[in-house]
Write a protein that holds these residues in place. Structure first.
Motif, PDB file in Angstrom:
ATOM      1  N   LYS A 152       0.827  -1.215   0.000  1.00 20.91           N
ATOM      2  CA  LYS A 152       0.000   0.000   0.000  1.00 20.91           C
ATOM      3  C   LYS A 152       0.857   1.259   0.000  1.00 20.91           C
ATOM      4  O   LYS A 152       0.521   2.261  -0.634  1.00 20.91           O
ATOM      5  N   LYS A 153       1.962   1.216   0.741  1.00 19.48           N
ATOM      6  CA  LYS A 153       2.812   2.396   0.864  1.00 19.48           C
ATOM      7  C   LYS A 153       3.742   2.577  -0.336  1.00 19.48           C
ATOM      8  O   LYS A 153       4.160   3.694  -0.631  1.00 19.48           O
ATOM      9  N   THR A 154       4.046   1.482  -1.023  1.00 19.89           N
ATOM     10  CA  THR A 154       5.025   1.538  -2.098  1.00 19.89           C
ATOM     11  C   THR A 154       4.401   1.808  -3.459  1.00 19.89           C
ATOM     12  O   THR A 154       5.014   2.451  -4.310  1.00 19.89           O
ATOM     13  N   THR A 155       3.199   1.325  -3.674  1.00 18.27           N
ATOM     14  CA  THR A 155       2.516   1.568  -4.941  1.00 18.27           C
ATOM     15  C   THR A 155       1.092   1.999  -4.643  1.00 18.27           C
ATOM     16  O   THR A 155       0.725   2.207  -3.482  1.00 18.27           O
ATOM     17  N   ALA A 156       0.276   2.175  -5.670  1.00 22.61           N
ATOM     18  CA  ALA A 156      -1.105   2.609  -5.455  1.00 22.61           C
ATOM     19  C   ALA A 156      -1.826   1.636  -4.529  1.00 22.61           C
ATOM     20  O   ALA A 156      -1.769   0.417  -4.747  1.00 22.61           O
ATOM     21  N   PRO A 157      -2.514   2.133  -3.496  1.00 25.42           N
ATOM     22  CA  PRO A 157      -3.108   1.267  -2.469  1.00 25.42           C
ATOM     23  C   PRO A 157      -4.063   0.206  -2.987  1.00 25.42           C
ATOM     24  O   PRO A 157      -4.160  -0.870  -2.410  1.00 25.42           O
ATOM     25  N   TYR A 158      -4.774   0.503  -4.106  1.00 24.14           N
ATOM     26  CA  TYR A 158      -5.752  -0.476  -4.596  1.00 24.14           C
ATOM     27  C   TYR A 158      -5.090  -1.750  -5.135  1.00 24.14           C
ATOM     28  O   TYR A 158      -5.763  -2.738  -5.402  1.00 24.14           O
TER      29      TYR A 158
END
Length: 565
Positions: free
Chosen positions: A533-539
């Motif tokens: 979630k923190k590294t890429t888009a949360p979805y």
């Protein structure tokens, strides 16, 4: 104004439509001038856009308003150095400034790249460098402003940042913010500061110097499974491909009010909130919600504003049928449609029982406009994508490139006209001619999607052959998620696949081989999910995490995703 672009607008049935639908392609088409400005002169007081949000704010724009505002925005953009051919990123969610900005950029021949506000810093840097993006317009929401500021340090092409406030009507960013962030210009103030001289400079542009039909007008980064996101480029004829989308699938009507549920960062937004709708002289309705999504709020908007046509992914319909809708009147809505993922027969039947109306399914990709759909009042087979749209001439091929028989699964392919794209079909993957050739060859565009066709000519979707996951209308590339997972210290090997979900259609599943020193646990699952979630888009985070000792592989070492599924 359909008659401006079609040889015929009325058809007896699907066969007549498919065989005789013809677009009159202008020599030098530009949506900003040939649709927006044309309608501003022809019907200046006709409604073009009704915008409201969940903060009680509302504003209505006529076509005259849109023309005047887009002219001023175009002049402002020119003052900021934006010119023909420049790539400009728009991260504007559902703000009405999106419609002003995109049309204004069309008017000066710039190339627009809409993007979601859910991107991370890494996502933005990659996109800026891959396309050489020179300017970005964004809503000051979440950490997007910070990410864009930081991106200017790693992306030398990104020089211009223009901001929009998340709330308010023509209010702009605060003085304090602008003092603390001198890199940013305020969209509202910038447009208001345009002088008569600036406008004269803009109006002095010659049409032949603004854009050509084959110039890149609109592009989207789309997820793949074996590479980073690729940039799908459409030319200035793309809006004409959406006449079928709006007029013959969504069945919008002149003077009507159409609602498509989509954030402007996704391709579905221009399918249902701009091009085809305005060509059909239908007003676009936008509900800009910021709080947690509540399905019943959509019904309230349909009832309050008398929406006449509606389009949303199946996920939205699945949420809606779980609500008690008996107290609402949405009889004004004459047509319901869906796309983005397969629609179940159960949802179709329940919606018909509630409303008395059928949901018309359609199919297309970021690379296309609507290519399969249920036409007019033709019979609908629940769960079917319908039949081929004209120009697309959809057929199914096997692995050897041979047409398959009815009932057999094959790849959905689109016949090219003289080997070239037609209005609505993409031009190229930017900077990647080999990838373009891999899908455009032997007279066809290969979609990498599979289906079978029944004896009546209806197509039935079976899945993708490149494993893109469709979750709640989002397209998620497995490669992107796997790349992030591999950055976690506990992950030594992984495979990402889609798992069936009754609400979202599919969810992301991560099958993981742990590194030495780590043991499966609920805490580790949460840690991995939060990391994604923190590294890429949360979805994109995996809702299902499965720990295994080893992944199934072929002799050559490739992961056997079908076995995991």
């Amino acid at each position: 104004m359909l008659e401006q672009f079609l040889e015929r607008t009325e058809f007896a049935d699907y066969k007549d439509f498919y065989e005789n639908y013809k677009i009159k392609v202008p020599e030098n088409f530009n949506f900003g001038y040939d649709v927006v400005d044309y309608l501003a002169e022809k019907t200046p007081d006709a409604k073009a856009l009704v915008w409201c949000n969940d903060n009680g704010e509302e504003i209505t724009f006529t076509f005259k308003d849109i023309k005047e505002r887009t002219d001023r925005a175009a002049a402002f953009f020119m003052k900021k150095g934006i010119k023909r051919g420049d790539f400009v990123m728009l991260i504007l969610q559902r703000r009405y400034e999106f419609w002003i900005s995109i049309v204004a950029l069309h008017k000066i021949g710039a190339s627009v790249i809409p993007a979601t506000h859910m991107l991370t810093a890494e996502d933005i840097v990659y996109r800026c460098n891959a396309a050489g993006i020179s300017a970005a317009l964004a809503v000051n929401d979440r950490d997007i402003f910070k990410y864009l500021e930081d991106a200017t340090k790693e992306s030398p092409s990104l020089k211009t940042l223009i901001g929009v406030a998340p709330f308010g009507i023509d209010e702009g960013l605060s003085d304090d913010f602008l003092k603390e962030h001198p890199m940013w210009s305020d969209f509202t103030r910038g447009v208001a500061s345009v002088t008569d001289e600036d406008l004269a400079c803009f109006h002095s542009l010659k049409r032949e110097d603004i854009s050509k039909n084959d110039d890149i007008m609109l592009s989207y980064f789309t997820s793949g499974t074996t590479s980073h996101p690729k940039l799908v480029c459409h030319n200035f004829l793309y809006p004409l491909g959406h006449i079928v989308t709006a007029s013959y699938w969504q069945q919008v009507k002149k003077g009507g009010l159409h609602l498509t549920v989509a954030d402007t960062g996704w391709g579905k937004a221009v399918w249902g909130k701009l091009y085809g709708q305005w060509i059909a002289e239908c007003c676009v309705f936008v509900y800009d919600y910021h709080a947690k999504f509540k399905p019943v709020n959509l019904i309230e908007q349909i009832e309050k504003h008398h929406i006449t046509s509606f389009c949303a992914p199946p996920t939205i319909y699945r949420f809606l049928i779980q609500e008690d809708l008996s107290g609402y009147d949405f009889s004004s809505c004459e047509h319901w449609s869906t796309a983005g993922e397969p629609l179940s027969e159960e949802v179709f039947d329940k919606w018909k029982a509630i409303t008395g109306k059928e949901i018309r399914e359609g199919f297309g990709q970021t690379e296309t406009t609507l290519s399969l759909f249920n036409y007019g009042n033709e019979r609908i087979k629940p769960g079917s994508l319908g039949k081929s749209a004209p120009y697309y001439n959809v057929t199914l091929l096997d692995d050897e490139g041979n047409p398959v028989q009815d009932g057999e699964v094959g790849e959905i392919v689109v016949e090219l006209k003289d080997g070239k794209p037609f209005p609505g079909l993409f031009m190229t993957y930017f900077g990647d001619p080999e990838k373009t050739k891999s899908v455009m060859h032997d007279g066809y565009y290969h979609t990498c999607d599979n289906a079978w066709r029944d004896e009546d000519g209806y197509f039935w979707f079976t899945g993708r052959n490149d494993d893109v996951i469709k979750c709640s209308g989002y397209r998620i590339g497995t490669f992107e998620v796997e790349s992030v997972l591999m950055q976690h210290p506990a992950v030594v090997e992984c495979a990402v696949t889609g798992a069936p979900d009754p609400v979202r259609g599919q969810v992301v599943k991560a099958t993981i081989v742990l590194a030495k020193g780590y043991e499966p646990s609920d805490d580790l699952v949460k840690d991995i999910q939060n990391f994604v979630k923190k590294t890429t888009a949360p979805y994109k985070y995996p809702r299902i995490v499965d720990f295994v000792n080893e992944l199934p592989k072929t002799i050559s070492g490739k992961i056997k995703r079908k076995d995991i599924k």
